[in-house]
Design a protein around this motif. Structure first.
Motif, short mmCIF file in Angstrom:
data_model
loop_
_atom_site.label_atom_id
_atom_site.label_comp_id
_atom_site.label_asym_id
_atom_site.label_seq_id
_atom_site.Cartn_x
_atom_site.Cartn_y
_atom_site.Cartn_z
N THR A 33 -10.75 -2.22 -1.19
CA THR A 33 -9.64 -1.97 -0.26
C THR A 33 -8.75 -0.84 -0.78
N LYS A 34 -8.44 -0.91 -2.07
CA LYS A 34 -7.54 0.11 -2.63
C LYS A 34 -8.22 1.47 -2.75
N TRP A 35 -9.51 1.45 -3.11
CA TRP A 35 -10.18 2.72 -3.38
C TRP A 35 -10.73 3.39 -2.13
N ILE A 36 -11.26 2.57 -1.21
CA ILE A 36 -11.92 3.16 -0.04
C ILE A 36 -10.94 3.33 1.12
N PHE A 37 -10.06 2.33 1.33
CA PHE A 37 -9.06 2.48 2.40
C PHE A 37 -7.77 3.09 1.89
N ASP A 38 -7.74 3.34 0.59
CA ASP A 38 -6.61 4.06 0.00
C ASP A 38 -5.28 3.36 0.31
N HIS A 81 -13.13 -11.29 7.16
CA HIS A 81 -12.86 -12.05 5.94
C HIS A 81 -12.43 -11.11 4.81
N SER A 82 -13.26 -10.08 4.61
CA SER A 82 -13.04 -9.22 3.44
C SER A 82 -11.97 -8.17 3.67
N TYR A 83 -11.88 -7.64 4.91
CA TYR A 83 -11.00 -6.50 5.12
C TYR A 83 -9.92 -6.71 6.19
N ILE A 84 -9.67 -7.99 6.55
CA ILE A 84 -8.41 -8.30 7.23
C ILE A 84 -7.64 -9.27 6.33
N VAL A 85 -8.37 -10.27 5.81
CA VAL A 85 -7.69 -11.31 5.06
C VAL A 85 -7.70 -11.01 3.55
N TYR A 86 -8.81 -11.24 2.88
CA TYR A 86 -8.76 -11.26 1.41
C TYR A 86 -8.47 -9.91 0.75
N GLY A 87 -9.14 -8.85 1.19
CA GLY A 87 -8.93 -7.56 0.51
C GLY A 87 -7.52 -7.03 0.70
N PRO A 88 -7.11 -6.78 1.96
CA PRO A 88 -5.79 -6.19 2.19
C PRO A 88 -4.63 -7.07 1.71
N LEU A 89 -4.76 -8.39 1.87
CA LEU A 89 -3.65 -9.24 1.42
C LEU A 89 -3.63 -9.29 -0.11
N ALA A 90 -4.77 -9.33 -0.75
CA ALA A 90 -4.77 -9.27 -2.21
C ALA A 90 -4.14 -7.97 -2.68
N ALA A 91 -4.35 -6.89 -1.89
CA ALA A 91 -3.78 -5.60 -2.26
C ALA A 91 -2.31 -5.48 -1.83
N GLY A 92 -1.77 -6.48 -1.13
CA GLY A 92 -0.36 -6.47 -0.74
C GLY A 92 -0.04 -5.53 0.41
N ALA A 93 -0.98 -5.36 1.32
CA ALA A 93 -0.80 -4.42 2.42
C ALA A 93 -0.16 -5.08 3.64
N THR A 94 0.17 -4.25 4.63
CA THR A 94 0.63 -4.74 5.93
C THR A 94 -0.54 -4.61 6.90
N VAL A 95 -0.91 -5.75 7.48
CA VAL A 95 -2.14 -5.82 8.28
C VAL A 95 -1.80 -6.08 9.74
N VAL A 96 -2.38 -5.27 10.63
CA VAL A 96 -2.22 -5.52 12.06
C VAL A 96 -3.37 -6.41 12.52
#
Ligand code: ATP
Ligand code: MG
Length: 658
Positions: A295-300, A319-334
């Motif tokens: 999430t951090k490296w590819i979606f920057d 699962h991986s790129y709405i919930v676990y990845g972005p939230l683990a990275a502390g992002a704001t998710v739409v």
């Protein structure tokens, strides 16, 4: 261009050349999380140290003793380490300045809105975790989740993770039968559903459908119902509970369970594009490491981003790129509940404009639908907040890539074409947007620390240019599947017996260019064999989509006495084009011009729609059945059965054959 012979040992012919290259803009490169390729070499020389470094960015209750134990086909990552996924996705952000930052910005199809800060999410997850406990759910129990795209879906998953229950999310668009089979396969104790949801202006009666499934799921003890719309439902006393009532009566805080890195986080079924879905098992430590890092490296992703992945959480992408990845990275998710064409075909672009979405991730099938509808819809909106685009799910045809680049990214936004699977858990092949040049239809290099290769039938690497083979992953990776739920034999058989050495068989074909970029050629089950040439569906389909009239194409092999197989094409047209014999001739010639006579479609069927899975992937196996006049194979994952009925009829009535 003419026909090229398939060099000895190649599994796929190399037919379609691509030489357009795009650099990420300097302004993107300057601000990127990763802006030099040095990490690749470092990761390659010591992958375990590389992954350990990334795992160290998570919060652990106990450090691991060993990074990796690998005994084919089972990997253990971060052995001895303990952590909790909900703590990593929620608590640790709620303790920092991210406390009042939006974690989830949700929009319903009706236009209703909810925003949950990390602190709100913390409170909701705690309460619902307590509620699950009050129903007797314990560590290791399975909880089935059958919900629309509403925040409770993410909250429910994180609450399961908090108490160590294994969630099994079933896409809300699936039928009662599909739900029943998945509940029984997992032997789930609790089902979380809703009174209903909205899709294209219609009410999806989830609880009503779930009631059908529940007649044949004796393992279910309790059902929790989210009130989404005050839809009339039947309540089964003693078994059914309203979510909002349950959470009122429980402890506001729920201590997280300290989970072993190898404890199961969830199971999830594959899309069923090629056959019967498999219940894929993912564990905690390695999975979280893999999805957070990619999430951090590819979606920057950064704190300032507003990130939107349009997938449904019912698929692994969610699962991986709405919930676990972005939230683990502390992002704001739409998160958006509904359809892209409701009430109009510009809904997505309206959402991008309204929330100032900066990073946007969608599927080629959606992009081809946008192309079909026309560029006037995105043109109505201010998309200047966007800075990075992504795709996943199928190979992206170069024409669709270019359309995305021009009409959505306005030539300013790098595109990451991310290859991965339910089984891989995390993205394995993609460009790094601040480092790599982009080449339409080429996903790029393997992620640092990942080793991929293209192998022939004997398992020998295919060196150099001029053809493709089977994509294989030759080293274990942290987010890899740990098995198929309840079916270790199928696990072994499906992924680990193709060759007699250690390599994960992806079932996808690929070729490489001179820079080592991977181009995905489609599924190996779908490959055509024309006069000894192994033709990839992706290349012929891309040649068709390259024609100004074509929105989507699916190509399958049709039996032919002399040539073994010939390509049969099914196409849908862009707005403003009509089918006819002249266009059919034109399309055939277009393929000949782009690729060569070998790939010339024998027949072109103009379809209103192509048969797709509920996740939007083209199901070529059903088209093959139609073309061969066979009884259709498993259709349970098909989105709309009338599509195949219509095509069958059209096919039987006959297009113009030669
Ligand atoms: P099943 O395995 O049950 O047939 P499925 O393979 O469609 O279903 P998923 O795990 O959702 O289930 O999809 C993974 C597949 O999607 C990959 O194996 C590949 O075929 C395709 N895919 C995903 N991303 C890409 C991409 N960027 N480029 C090309 N193909 C992709
Ligand atoms: Mg698959």
């Amino acid at each position: 261009m003419g026909t090229r012979e398939v060099p000895e040992g190649r599994v796929f012919s190399d037919l379609l050349a691509e030489d357009r290259l795009f650099d990420p803009p300097a302004s993107f490169r300057e601000q990127a999380n990763i802006s030099d390729g040095g990490a690749r070499a470092a990761a390659a020389s010591d992958p375990e140290a590389f992954w350990a470094g990334l795992a160290g960015e998570l919060e652990w209750d106990r450090p691991w003793d060993r990074v990796l134990e690998w005994e084919t086909p089972y990997a253990k990552w971060f052995v001895g380490g303990k952590l909790n996924a909900s703590v990593n996705c929620v608590d640790r952000h709620a303790r920092t300045r991210r406390r009042n930052q939006a974690a989830i910005i949700w929009e319903g199809e009706l236009g209703d809105r909810r925003t949950l800060t990390y602190w709100d999410l913390y409170r909701e997850v705690n309460k619902f975790a307590s509620a699950l406990k009050s129903l007797g759910v314990e560590k290791g129990d399975r909880v089935a989740i059958y919900l629309p795209m509403i925040p409770e879906l993410a909250i429910g998953m994180l609450a399961c993770a908090r108490i160590g229950a294994i969630h099994s999310v079933v896409f809300g668009g699936f039928s009662a039968e599909a739900l029943r089979d998945r509940i029984n396969d997992a032997q789930a104790k609790v089902l979380i559903t809703a009174d209903g949801g909205y899709r294209r202006g219609q009410i999806v009666p989830l609880k009503h459908d779930a009631d059908y499934a529940l007649r044949e799921t004796p393992c279910i003890e309790h059902v929790v119902i989210v009130r989404r719309g005050d839809f009339p439902i039947r309540i089964h006393e003693g078994r059914d509970h309203w979510w909002h009532r349950l959470v009122d009566d429980v402890e506001a805080k729920c201590e997280p369970e300290s989970m072993d890195a190898e404890d199961i986080l969830y199971t999830l079924y594959t899309s069923g594009t090629t056959g019967k879905p498999k219940g894929i098992i993912h564990t905690t430590g390695g999975y979280l490491t893999g999805v957070c890092a990619t999430t951090k490296w590819i979606f920057d992703l950064k704190d300032t981003d507003v990130y939107w992945c349009t997938a449904d959480i019912g698929w692994v992408t969610g699962h991986s790129y709405i919930v676990y990845g972005p939230l683990a990275a502390g992002a704001t998710v739409v998160m958006y509940e509904g359809a892209p064409d409701w009430p109009e075909r510009d809904r997505f672009w309206q959402i991008v404009e309204d929330y100032g979405v900066t990073v946007f991730y969608t599927a080629p099938t959606a992009i081809r639908a946008f192309m079909k509808w026309g560029a006037e819809y995105p043109a109505r909106h201010d998309l200047s907040s966007l800075r990075l685009l992504g795709t996943v799910g199928e190979p992206i045809n170069p024409e669709a890539w270019m359309w995305y680049y021009e009409h959505i990214g306005k030539q300013r936004c790098p595109i990451v074409d991310t290859w991965w699977q339910t089984e891989t858990g995390m993205i394995l092949i993609s460009t790094l947007p601040g480092v790599d040049r982009m080449k339409p239809s080429y996903a790029g290099h393997p992620f640092p620390g990942i080793e991929a290769d293209i192998l022939d039938d004997q398992g020998k690497p295919i060196e150099g240019q001029g053809g493709g083979g089977y994509l294989a992953i030759t080293k274990p990776w942290p987010a890899m599947l740990r098995g198929i739920w309840g079916d270790p034999e199928r696990y072994q058989q499906q992924y680990w017996t193709k060759w007699d050495h250690d390599a994960y068989f992806t079932s996808d074909g690929a070729k490489q260019d001179s820079d080592g970029y991977f181009c995905l050629l489609g599924r190996v089950d779908d490959v055509l064999n024309v006069s000894g040439h192994r033709i990839s569906t992706m290349e012929v389909e891309s040649a068709l989509v390259d024609h100004a009239s074509v929105a989507e194409a699916a190509v399958v092999g049709v039996k032919h006495e002399v040539r073994g197989e010939v390509p049969g094409a099914f196409v849908t047209l862009r707005q403003g084009h009509s089918p006819g014999p002249a266009l059919e001739t034109d399309l055939k010639q277009h393929v000949v011009n782009k690729i060569g006579a070998i790939a010339r479609p024998h027949q072109v069927i103009f379809a209103g729609e192509l048969p797709k899975t509920r996740s939007g992937k083209i199901m070529r196996r059903l088209l093959r059945d139609i073309a061969a006049g066979r009884v259709l194979g498993d259709t349970t994952t098909l989105a709309d059965s009338s599509v195949v009925e219509q095509l069958k009829k059209q096919y039987e009535e006959g297009g113009q054959e030669e």
